[in-house]
Write a protein that holds these residues in place. Structure first.
Motif, PDB file in Angstrom:
ATOM      1  N   HIS B  74       0.831  -1.204   0.000  1.00  0.00           N
ATOM      2  CA  HIS B  74       0.000   0.000   0.000  1.00  0.00           C
ATOM      3  C   HIS B  74       0.872   1.263   0.000  1.00  0.00           C
ATOM      4  O   HIS B  74       0.646   2.197  -0.779  1.00  0.00           O
ATOM      5  CB  HIS B  74      -0.921  -0.010   1.224  1.00  0.00           C
ATOM      6  CG  HIS B  74      -1.773   1.204   1.346  1.00  0.00           C
ATOM      7  ND1 HIS B  74      -1.380   2.305   2.070  1.00  0.00           N
ATOM      8  CD2 HIS B  74      -2.978   1.515   0.828  1.00  0.00           C
ATOM      9  CE1 HIS B  74      -2.324   3.238   1.987  1.00  0.00           C
ATOM     10  NE2 HIS B  74      -3.305   2.775   1.252  1.00  0.00           N
ATOM     11  N   GLN B  78       1.065   4.117  -2.829  1.00  0.00           N
ATOM     12  CA  GLN B  78       0.737   5.467  -2.386  1.00  0.00           C
ATOM     13  C   GLN B  78       1.893   6.431  -2.681  1.00  0.00           C
ATOM     14  O   GLN B  78       1.681   7.564  -3.123  1.00  0.00           O
ATOM     15  CB  GLN B  78       0.453   5.427  -0.874  1.00  0.00           C
ATOM     16  CG  GLN B  78      -0.490   6.490  -0.383  1.00  0.00           C
ATOM     17  CD  GLN B  78      -1.837   6.473  -1.098  1.00  0.00           C
ATOM     18  OE1 GLN B  78      -2.432   5.422  -1.271  1.00  0.00           O
ATOM     19  NE2 GLN B  78      -2.292   7.636  -1.537  1.00  0.00           N
ATOM     20  N   PRO B 133      -6.883   2.840  -2.626  1.00  0.00           N
ATOM     21  CA  PRO B 133      -6.381   3.931  -3.487  1.00  0.00           C
ATOM     22  C   PRO B 133      -6.970   3.870  -4.902  1.00  0.00           C
ATOM     23  O   PRO B 133      -7.291   4.907  -5.489  1.00  0.00           O
ATOM     24  CB  PRO B 133      -4.860   3.675  -3.533  1.00  0.00           C
ATOM     25  CG  PRO B 133      -4.564   2.826  -2.344  1.00  0.00           C
ATOM     26  CD  PRO B 133      -5.779   1.991  -2.110  1.00  0.00           C
TER      27      PRO B 133
END
Lengths: 202, 202
Positions: B74, B78, B133
């Motif tokens: 993640h 990101q 996301p």
């Protein structure tokens, strides 16, 4: 001179099918772990010895149910495709998507049973059986110039996994939600291929 | 008056990290089943008692590795998204696809270790961390009028599962194959959304 064999009460295939049906019903009803072979043979009206003539273990009968599930899923999609025009590739893709979504919708419990962790499987081989018709539609549509994708294999995986992931994860309940899923997947994937949907499409 | 505590040799977080690193290295090297806790503490230079201060079992340290894997995946995606223009949704989607493919490519062994059948997990919760996301990009692009899909949730699942299925099943080996996968997924998904790719896109 050969002695005439005593005919068995039931042909072999029928007995095997009866065992599969009894096992499937019990596994779905009370779970795989909670179902002993004794109960399966009791329900099928057979001896335990006969069970072991057909299957070496409870795992093996589950593996046979899985193989049967895959074959039936494949046959169902294939049957639907036979109703679609042979040379309309957008329509054939649409048909594949709808038949696949409906196939999962109608067999969710059995799907979860046969794809549980109780047995190992030939993952790649099974996938190939299920994705083969899709792969053929994509290849033939590509050859016919209906779409032009860089990688037919990749596109087949994306469509198959995208469809399967949606069915597994969207938490669908009502008939309307399932119908909307079909429509939305058709729109997404036809658009992904850069093809046009006929209006109205079905 | 309170007695000054004897400082521990290492802060708690460092010891926990050392255990995670030792376990990861051994699991990857010789397998989860073949690695006893004794070997993990030996490699980490700690007592067995200290291991059990942090983790109740070998399964629990694997679960912690899995959580760490998901968090790092993640964070990586990101971090990549932070380099992309904030209001160019096609570019952000492209960035998500590329960073995700690269994330899997670079961590395949660890991925297979932490998503093995040795532990049960909060499947849905984990998926949400990873897909969040992507979901945000799709929603914000939809709000900005860059695309208009009927169901943002569905579209996020299709993209996530399609990408993941491709990474898992395409049997990619060379750097060129991985790069082509990125390009082809970007083309497929941007096209699926009915958006246009800038030319040349990166």
């Amino acid at each position: 001179m050969t002695a005439a064999k005593t005919p068995r009460t039931q042909p072999s295939e029928v007995r095997r099918r009866d065992l599969l049906e009894a096992a499937a019903a019990l596994f779905l009803q009370q779970g795989f772990d909670a179902t002993p072979v004794d109960e399966i043979v009791l329900r099928a009206g057979m001896s335990k010895g006969l069970f072991y003539h057909y299957f070496s273990s409870k795992q093996e009968i589950l593996a046979a149910l899985r193989e049967q599930f895959i074959q039936q899923f494949h046959d169902r999609v294939q049957g639907a495709l036979e109703q679609a025009p042979e040379d309309d590739w957008v329509q054939r893709l649409t048909c594949w998507i709808r038949a696949s979504v409906q196939g999962y919708r109608d067999t969710l419990d059995m799907h979860d049973l046969v794809f549980s962790d109780h047995i190992r499987s030939n993952y790649q081989g099974e996938r190939n059986v299920v994705t083969e018709p899709l792969h053929r539609i994509l290849s033939e549509g590509q050859n016919a110039g209906v779409w032009s994708v860089a990688d037919v294999d990749l596109t087949a995986w994306v469509i198959y996994q995208g469809m399967h992931g949606a069915v597994d994860n969207m938490g669908l309940e009502t008939a309307e939600q399932w119908a909307a899923l079909e429509d939305n997947l058709v729109t997404l994937f036809v658009s992904m291929l850069g093809a046009k949907l006929p209006h109205p499409y079905k």
